[in-house]
Scaffold this motif. Sequence first.
Motif, PDB file in Angstrom:
ATOM      1  N   PRO A 131      50.525 -25.286  59.128  1.00 34.72           N
ATOM      2  CA  PRO A 131      51.285 -24.069  59.439  1.00 34.72           C
ATOM      3  C   PRO A 131      51.438 -23.836  60.946  1.00 34.72           C
ATOM      4  O   PRO A 131      52.498 -23.401  61.406  1.00 34.72           O
ATOM      5  CB  PRO A 131      50.456 -22.953  58.791  1.00 34.72           C
ATOM      6  CG  PRO A 131      49.704 -23.636  57.695  1.00 34.72           C
ATOM      7  CD  PRO A 131      49.387 -25.000  58.236  1.00 34.72           C
ATOM      8  N   ILE A 132      50.410 -24.161  61.705  1.00 36.73           N
ATOM      9  CA  ILE A 132      50.477 -24.024  63.163  1.00 36.73           C
ATOM     10  C   ILE A 132      51.476 -25.028  63.728  1.00 36.73           C
ATOM     11  O   ILE A 132      52.303 -24.687  64.581  1.00 36.73           O
ATOM     12  CB  ILE A 132      49.074 -24.209  63.788  1.00 36.73           C
ATOM     13  CG1 ILE A 132      48.154 -23.104  63.295  1.00 36.73           C
ATOM     14  CG2 ILE A 132      49.145 -24.238  65.309  1.00 36.73           C
ATOM     15  CD1 ILE A 132      46.680 -23.374  63.504  1.00 36.73           C
ATOM     16  N   TYR A 133      51.406 -26.251  63.239  1.00 37.26           N
ATOM     17  CA  TYR A 133      52.339 -27.301  63.659  1.00 37.26           C
ATOM     18  C   TYR A 133      53.781 -26.869  63.386  1.00 37.26           C
ATOM     19  O   TYR A 133      54.643 -26.933  64.273  1.00 37.26           O
ATOM     20  CB  TYR A 133      51.999 -28.605  62.929  1.00 37.26           C
ATOM     21  CG  TYR A 133      53.054 -29.682  63.034  1.00 37.26           C
ATOM     22  CD1 TYR A 133      53.216 -30.412  64.207  1.00 37.26           C
ATOM     23  CD2 TYR A 133      53.876 -29.976  61.953  1.00 37.26           C
ATOM     24  CE1 TYR A 133      54.180 -31.410  64.296  1.00 37.26           C
ATOM     25  CE2 TYR A 133      54.829 -30.978  62.035  1.00 37.26           C
ATOM     26  CZ  TYR A 133      54.981 -31.687  63.212  1.00 37.26           C
ATOM     27  OH  TYR A 133      55.936 -32.665  63.290  1.00 37.26           O
ATOM     28  N   TYR A 134      54.049 -26.415  62.173  1.00 36.55           N
ATOM     29  CA  TYR A 134      55.411 -26.006  61.816  1.00 36.55           C
ATOM     30  C   TYR A 134      55.888 -24.829  62.666  1.00 36.55           C
ATOM     31  O   TYR A 134      57.041 -24.812  63.114  1.00 36.55           O
ATOM     32  CB  TYR A 134      55.512 -25.667  60.325  1.00 36.55           C
ATOM     33  CG  TYR A 134      55.490 -26.885  59.442  1.00 36.55           C
ATOM     34  CD1 TYR A 134      56.295 -27.983  59.697  1.00 36.55           C
ATOM     35  CD2 TYR A 134      54.659 -26.938  58.335  1.00 36.55           C
ATOM     36  CE1 TYR A 134      56.282 -29.101  58.886  1.00 36.55           C
ATOM     37  CE2 TYR A 134      54.638 -28.062  57.502  1.00 36.55           C
ATOM     38  CZ  TYR A 134      55.452 -29.127  57.797  1.00 36.55           C
ATOM     39  OH  TYR A 134      55.436 -30.240  56.991  1.00 36.55           O
ATOM     40  N   THR A 135      55.026 -23.869  62.903  1.00 35.39           N
ATOM     41  CA  THR A 135      55.396 -22.726  63.741  1.00 35.39           C
ATOM     42  C   THR A 135      55.708 -23.179  65.161  1.00 35.39           C
ATOM     43  O   THR A 135      56.714 -22.761  65.752  1.00 35.39           O
ATOM     44  CB  THR A 135      54.266 -21.678  63.752  1.00 35.39           C
ATOM     45  OG1 THR A 135      54.079 -21.198  62.422  1.00 35.39           O
ATOM     46  CG2 THR A 135      54.587 -20.519  64.676  1.00 35.39           C
ATOM     47  N   ASN A 136      54.862 -24.041  65.711  1.00 39.02           N
ATOM     48  CA  ASN A 136      55.078 -24.526  67.076  1.00 39.02           C
ATOM     49  C   ASN A 136      56.354 -25.350  67.187  1.00 39.02           C
ATOM     50  O   ASN A 136      57.109 -25.210  68.160  1.00 39.02           O
ATOM     51  CB  ASN A 136      53.874 -25.349  67.546  1.00 39.02           C
ATOM     52  CG  ASN A 136      52.653 -24.494  67.800  1.00 39.02           C
ATOM     53  OD1 ASN A 136      52.721 -23.279  67.844  1.00 39.02           O
ATOM     54  ND2 ASN A 136      51.514 -25.142  67.956  1.00 39.02           N
ATOM     55  N   THR A 138      59.016 -25.140  65.250  1.00 44.16           N
ATOM     56  CA  THR A 138      60.147 -24.219  65.100  1.00 44.16           C
ATOM     57  C   THR A 138      60.404 -23.461  66.390  1.00 44.16           C
ATOM     58  O   THR A 138      61.550 -23.331  66.834  1.00 44.16           O
ATOM     59  CB  THR A 138      59.890 -23.240  63.936  1.00 44.16           C
ATOM     60  OG1 THR A 138      59.739 -24.003  62.732  1.00 44.16           O
ATOM     61  CG2 THR A 138      61.026 -22.245  63.783  1.00 44.16           C
ATOM     62  N   THR A 139      59.344 -22.981  67.034  1.00 41.16           N
ATOM     63  CA  THR A 139      59.486 -22.249  68.295  1.00 41.16           C
ATOM     64  C   THR A 139      60.040 -23.163  69.383  1.00 41.16           C
ATOM     65  O   THR A 139      60.952 -22.784  70.125  1.00 41.16           O
ATOM     66  CB  THR A 139      58.134 -21.653  68.720  1.00 41.16           C
ATOM     67  OG1 THR A 139      57.669 -20.779  67.695  1.00 41.16           O
ATOM     68  CG2 THR A 139      58.251 -20.889  70.026  1.00 41.16           C
ATOM     69  N   SER A 142      63.703 -23.989  68.784  1.00 44.01           N
ATOM     70  CA  SER A 142      64.597 -22.839  68.941  1.00 44.01           C
ATOM     71  C   SER A 142      65.068 -22.689  70.390  1.00 44.01           C
ATOM     72  O   SER A 142      65.950 -21.869  70.665  1.00 44.01           O
ATOM     73  CB  SER A 142      63.919 -21.557  68.464  1.00 44.01           C
ATOM     74  OG  SER A 142      62.915 -21.147  69.382  1.00 44.01           O
TER      75      SER A 142
END
Length: 169
Positions: A131-136, A138-139, A142
């Motif tokens: 989840p941290i990997y995916y959030t990072n 995505t950020t 972006s």
Amino acid sequence: MLLIKELPTSESLKKFSGYYPGADIVAIWEFVNILRAASNLSEALDKMLAQHGLLQGRWWVLVLLLREDNLSSSPSELAEKAGVTKATMTGFIDGLEHEGLVSRLTDRKDRRKLKIKLTAAGRQKLDEVMPIYYTNVTTLMSQLSLQHRQDVVRHMQSLGANADIMKNL
């Protein structure tokens, strides 16, 4: 992997073009900038994974196992998918097994065959990191528009597909 920390200056590139008159210093400058960006991304991923006690190679092994329906694969298949030697893969597996994140299973019918299986602890580690990997990711992504990202990916795929040109000497 060697991380490029210092990009060549325009003066150093001009100097090189004096040594090697056929050098396209603009193409070289662009190429080393691409390598630098890749180095930055790899280094950032390493730092994020290190916060969770993982190294990039070992993390990729866990991810490759998670992709499998039965959460297992042979060491040679993992090496092939990861693009590393069997010896390197053995090192990754040894470390992951020592940490309890994977287990080695022998085939009951042919004891020479070996499978590597993601353990519950390995799955838990991925559940912590992904989840941290995916959030990072995505950020980070972006920072570019969707069209720009698609263009970058298309162009990088084109360069990657022609990377064998670098082998020609």
